[in-house]
Scaffold this motif. Structure first.
Motif, PDB file in Angstrom:
ATOM      1  N   UNK A 326       0.849  -1.185   0.000  1.00  0.00           N
ATOM      2  CA  UNK A 326       0.000   0.000   0.000  1.00  0.00           C
ATOM      3  C   UNK A 326       0.888   1.240   0.000  1.00  0.00           C
ATOM      4  N   UNK A 327       1.026   1.854  -1.175  1.00  0.00           N
ATOM      5  CA  UNK A 327       1.903   3.009  -1.343  1.00  0.00           C
ATOM      6  C   UNK A 327       1.098   4.121  -2.006  1.00  0.00           C
ATOM      7  N   UNK A 328       0.853   5.193  -1.271  1.00  0.00           N
ATOM      8  CA  UNK A 328       0.045   6.296  -1.792  1.00  0.00           C
ATOM      9  C   UNK A 328       0.717   6.997  -2.970  1.00  0.00           C
ATOM     10  N   UNK A 329       2.043   6.868  -3.097  1.00  0.00           N
ATOM     11  CA  UNK A 329       2.753   7.495  -4.211  1.00  0.00           C
ATOM     12  C   UNK A 329       2.582   6.707  -5.503  1.00  0.00           C
ATOM     13  N   UNK A 330       2.332   5.401  -5.389  1.00  0.00           N
ATOM     14  CA  UNK A 330       2.216   4.543  -6.570  1.00  0.00           C
ATOM     15  C   UNK A 330       0.761   4.269  -6.931  1.00  0.00           C
ATOM     16  N   UNK A 331      -0.131   4.270  -5.949  1.00  0.00           N
ATOM     17  CA  UNK A 331      -1.538   3.920  -6.176  1.00  0.00           C
ATOM     18  C   UNK A 331      -2.187   4.695  -7.324  1.00  0.00           C
ATOM     19  N   UNK A 332      -1.959   6.012  -7.464  1.00  0.00           N
ATOM     20  CA  UNK A 332      -2.587   6.737  -8.577  1.00  0.00           C
ATOM     21  C   UNK A 332      -2.099   6.288  -9.956  1.00  0.00           C
ATOM     22  N   UNK A 333      -1.003   5.546  -9.990  1.00  0.00           N
ATOM     23  CA  UNK A 333      -0.415   5.122 -11.264  1.00  0.00           C
ATOM     24  C   UNK A 333      -0.742   3.666 -11.596  1.00  0.00           C
ATOM     25  N   UNK A 334      -1.740   3.090 -10.925  1.00  0.00           N
ATOM     26  CA  UNK A 334      -2.055   1.672 -11.118  1.00  0.00           C
ATOM     27  C   UNK A 334      -2.346   1.354 -12.590  1.00  0.00           C
ATOM     28  N   UNK A 335      -3.150   2.187 -13.257  1.00  0.00           N
ATOM     29  CA  UNK A 335      -3.471   1.939 -14.672  1.00  0.00           C
ATOM     30  C   UNK A 335      -2.230   2.061 -15.548  1.00  0.00           C
ATOM     31  N   UNK A 336      -1.369   3.033 -15.237  1.00  0.00           N
ATOM     32  CA  UNK A 336      -0.138   3.192 -16.005  1.00  0.00           C
ATOM     33  C   UNK A 336       0.778   1.988 -15.808  1.00  0.00           C
ATOM     34  N   UNK A 337       0.825   1.474 -14.580  1.00  0.00           N
ATOM     35  CA  UNK A 337       1.625   0.275 -14.293  1.00  0.00           C
ATOM     36  C   UNK A 337       1.107  -0.899 -15.118  1.00  0.00           C
ATOM     37  N   UNK A 338      -0.206  -1.063 -15.186  1.00  0.00           N
ATOM     38  CA  UNK A 338      -0.791  -2.148 -15.977  1.00  0.00           C
ATOM     39  C   UNK A 338      -0.464  -1.978 -17.459  1.00  0.00           C
ATOM     40  N   UNK A 339      -0.547  -0.738 -17.956  1.00  0.00           N
ATOM     41  CA  UNK A 339      -0.230  -0.491 -19.356  1.00  0.00           C
ATOM     42  C   UNK A 339       1.214  -0.815 -19.691  1.00  0.00           C
ATOM     43  N   UNK A 340       2.133  -0.439 -18.797  1.00  0.00           N
ATOM     44  CA  UNK A 340       3.553  -0.720 -19.023  1.00  0.00           C
ATOM     45  C   UNK A 340       3.824  -2.219 -18.982  1.00  0.00           C
ATOM     46  N   UNK A 341       3.225  -2.907 -18.006  1.00  0.00           N
ATOM     47  CA  UNK A 341       3.419  -4.358 -17.905  1.00  0.00           C
ATOM     48  C   UNK A 341       2.885  -5.054 -19.153  1.00  0.00           C
TER      49      UNK A 341
END
Length: 706
Positions: A326-341
């Motif tokens: 649970x990281x508030x700095x990364x949570x807003x980027x969840x969709x971007x993380x999925x797109x990159x993966x």
């Protein structure tokens, strides 16, 4: 007098001179001078040195395969002591030293025959029953392609006696349909029937059933048909190897024209094809011995393309992304993380190379390694080639902090050369800890010219290249996230089994105040806070030395070895890091000039005069550590390092480096001041205006930090 096992020519021995290099020899002698120069021998890896590999040829002779003879880097060679390999003897020196050369054929299956090189005379392997009939010899030769077998059989077998000509069409029809002749071996092998003979087995002679690559294991020994896209073509000393991808995986298919000659030259990488052949076991994998290979017509190609695209989209999608913690700095980027993966997974599935470029810093290295650790297992799953991970994945540090024209030109030159020479697809370029600022725009635009897909993973919030990349994992605003925390979450989406292995890496990337959640992840993985610190410092030291190399194995030893090994190796390197850094800080402290401007303390260090500029630590790392060290003594602090034509700035208060550069440039217009890098707060200027730029920078920095 015997006959050549390849062509049947009468010879004194087992192979003629023209086909000697098509045979894999086992050496039965015990002295170097008994070897035959030019022949290929089966050997065993004896050991490694900085200059090459020692290979035992036979039981009593050892030769050297010099690193200059390899077609890959020595450190990338996927050989271990005791492995069976094939080498060519290129010379035997008077002192008994044996010179060896690389063989592109690294299995018996890729040679056209086997023999024993005995000082008393060449002979065939004793454990084989060798028929005297040339046709049987050719048919029993495992590596011999089907087309060669057919030719030999037809030459050696007697011609069938012609059928008497029927007296009428009725009689002919009756003879053909009511009393069919049994199919000849030649007709069956060729998949057709000679005149007057009807095939008794339509499955063998007609089009075989289409299977998927996934189902090859259930079809060993059977004639099959697959449809898909050619993703790689490579020429060995024997057959041509085509890698064909369908909706379930990649099949390796061997097609033989003649030794070293390209089969089906009209078929290129990217073509949609229909391939017919027999599934055979090849050591630790499966291979299709190709009977026919045809490029699909437009109508058939459309159907196959749709099938591949649907399967690819489903296979590449990472599913619902579960962050490492649970990281508030990364949570807003969840969709971007999925797109990159998903972009990375798709590149692997499509057999596109992945070029990963990162900064030569601890954060850059660890972030790059997190991605690497997830991608390599996927590549191994997709490809049977032992060198696939080096062929399809390249991780290299950048010379600077940005993906500039120099880096882009180097990458584009290499990728175009690989496409022209090896038919390689254009890669996915992944920029890690770089690529988000305007300084990388020119380099990224060069990739865009060649339609190369770009992906950026960077903790620098100024996403100024957003419109130049397909996918980006970059915070919207400055945050506590490091590039490694972002990259590690992407890596977990790329390959779920990698999650546990890389869970300690985010903690390694923080020089201070690592979030408790990441420290807990590291502790659960067996890395306490002290070990995490040692890993960070050890990687930082290795990132400096030979920073132009990826150091895959060394970094892996530091970050992923067992607990005891990690402590031993990381502690040793970390001690060197700490000793060198502490010594340099102690040396420069007496040369720091601290000034006060508008309530801000500005610490100035002449890095050109008072640091060991060409030894560890580098200026950027030294200023980072010096600034952290001085903060305890000052409420508001700006630290500036100035050398001949560049300055770097660190500040306890946020400073816009571009604004700093503009204001300094306005005060010293003749100095040619430019922003050389946002990430490390760098300004560049003309050497002759060094003093004036330094004074202006001190004043402007204090104003911006006030």
């Amino acid at each position: 007098m015997g006959t050549c096992i390849i062509c049947g020519t009468p010879v004194d021995g087992v192979v003629c001179r023209s086909h000697e290099e098509d045979v894999a020899f086992q050496f039965a002698g015990d002295r170097p001078e008994q070897l035959t120069t030019g022949r290929f021998y089966e050997g065993t890896v004896d050991g490694f040195a900085d200059f090459g590999v020692f290979v035992d040829v036979g039981d009593s002779v050892t030769g050297l395969l010099h690193r200059s003879e390899l077609d890959t880097r020595l450190e990338s060679l996927d050989w271990d002591a005791g492995d069976t390999v094939f080498v060519q003897v290129t010379g035997v020196q008077d002192n008994g030293n044996v010179d060896l050369a690389w063989s592109i054929r690294q299995s018996v299956a890729e040679f056209r025959g086997e023999a024993i090189d005995d000082p008393e005379g060449d002979r065939l392997p004793e454990d084989e029953e060798l028929p005297q009939d040339d046709s049987e010899s050719s048919a029993d030769d495992g590596p011999e392609p089907e087309s060669s077998t057919v030719a030999t059989e037809s030459e050696s077998e007697p011609e069938p006696e012609p059928e008497p000509e029927p007296e009428s069409e009725t009689e002919a029809e009756s003879e053909t349909t009511t009393e069919p002749e049994p199919e000849s071996e030649t007709a069956s092998t060729n998949g057709g029937s000679p005149t007057g003979v009807v095939s008794a087995d339509p499955i063998e002679s007609g089009p075989p059933e289409r299977i998927t690559v996934e189902g090859m294991a259930d079809s060993v020994g059977e004639r099959v048909r697959i449809e898909g896209r050619v993703v790689d073509v490579r020429q060995t000393g024997g057959p041509t190897i085509f890698e064909v991808r369908d909706e379930t995986g990649v099949a390796e298919c061997a097609a033989f024209e003649e030794a070293g000659v390209r089969a089906y030259p009209e078929v290129d990488v990217g073509d949609l094809v229909r391939l017919t052949g027999e599934v055979e076991k090849r050591y630790d994998g499966l291979q299709i011995e190709t009977e026919s290979l045809d490029v699909l017509t437009e109508a058939d190609a459309e159907t196959v393309t749709e099938r591949l695209d649907d399967a690819l989209a489903a296979q590449a999608h990472p599913g619902e992304i579960e962050l490492l913690t649970d990281d508030s700095a990364v949570a807003p980027l969840r969709d971007a993380v999925a797109g990159a993966a998903g972009a990375i997974r798709r590149a692997v599935i499509e057999s596109r190379p992945i070029v990963l470029r990162h900064t030569a810093t601890a954060d850059g290295y660890v972030a790059g390694v997190a991605i690497e650790r997830a991608v390599l297992p996927l590549i191994r799953e997709e490809h049977d080639r032992s060198d696939a991970e080096y062929h399809y994945f390249d991780r290299q540090p950048l010379d600077g902090e940005d993906y500039d024209m120099a880096a882009a030109t180097s990458d584009v030159t290499r990728m175009l050369d690989n496409r022209a020479r090896h038919g390689e697809k254009l890669p996915l370029v992944v920029l890690v800890d770089a690529g988000s600022t305007a300084e990388s725009a020119d380099g990224i635009e060069l990739l865009d010219v060649y339609d190369v897909e770009r992906l950026v993973i960077d903790d620098e919030a100024a996403f100024e290249t957003r419109d130049l990349v397909e996918t980006g994992v970059v915070p919207e605003e400055p945050s506590a996230a490091t590039t490694t925390t972002l990259a590690a979450n992407v890596a977990a989406g790329v390959h779920e089994p990698a999650r546990e292995e890389i869970s300690h890496l985010p903690a390694v990337s923080y020089w201070e105040e690592a979030p408790e959640a990441y420290l807990e992840l590291a502790a659960e993985a067996g890395y306490d806070a002290e070990t995490v610190r040692e890993l960070r410092e050890a990687v930082a030291l290795e990132a400096y030395y030979q920073s132009y190399e990826d150091k895959r194995e060394l970094i892996a030893d530091l970050l992923f070895a067992g607990d005891d090994d990690v402590r031993s190796l990381a502690s040793h390197v970390s001690e060197q890091f700490r000793a060198k850094l502490d010594e340099e800080i102690e040396t420069v402290r007496t040369h720091i000039d601290v000034r006060e401007h508008d309530g801000v303390d500005v610490a100035v260090l002449d890095t050109d005069a008072f640091t060991h500029r060409f030894d560890f630590p580098p200026t950027a790392l030294l200023l980072d550590a010096l600034h952290r060290d001085l903060r305890d003594e000052h409420d508001r602090l700006v630290t500036i390092g100035v050398d001949e034509a560049e300055l770097q700035i660190r500040s306890t208060e946020a400073i816009d480096v571009r604004e700093l550069g503009e204001r300094v440039g306005e005060r010293v217009p003749e100095a040619g001041v430019v922003t050389a890098g946002v990430r490390r707060g760098r300004l560049a200027f003309l050497i002759g205006e060094r003093d004036a730029v330094g004074e202006a920078a001190i004043e402007v920095a204090a104003e911006l930090a006030a």
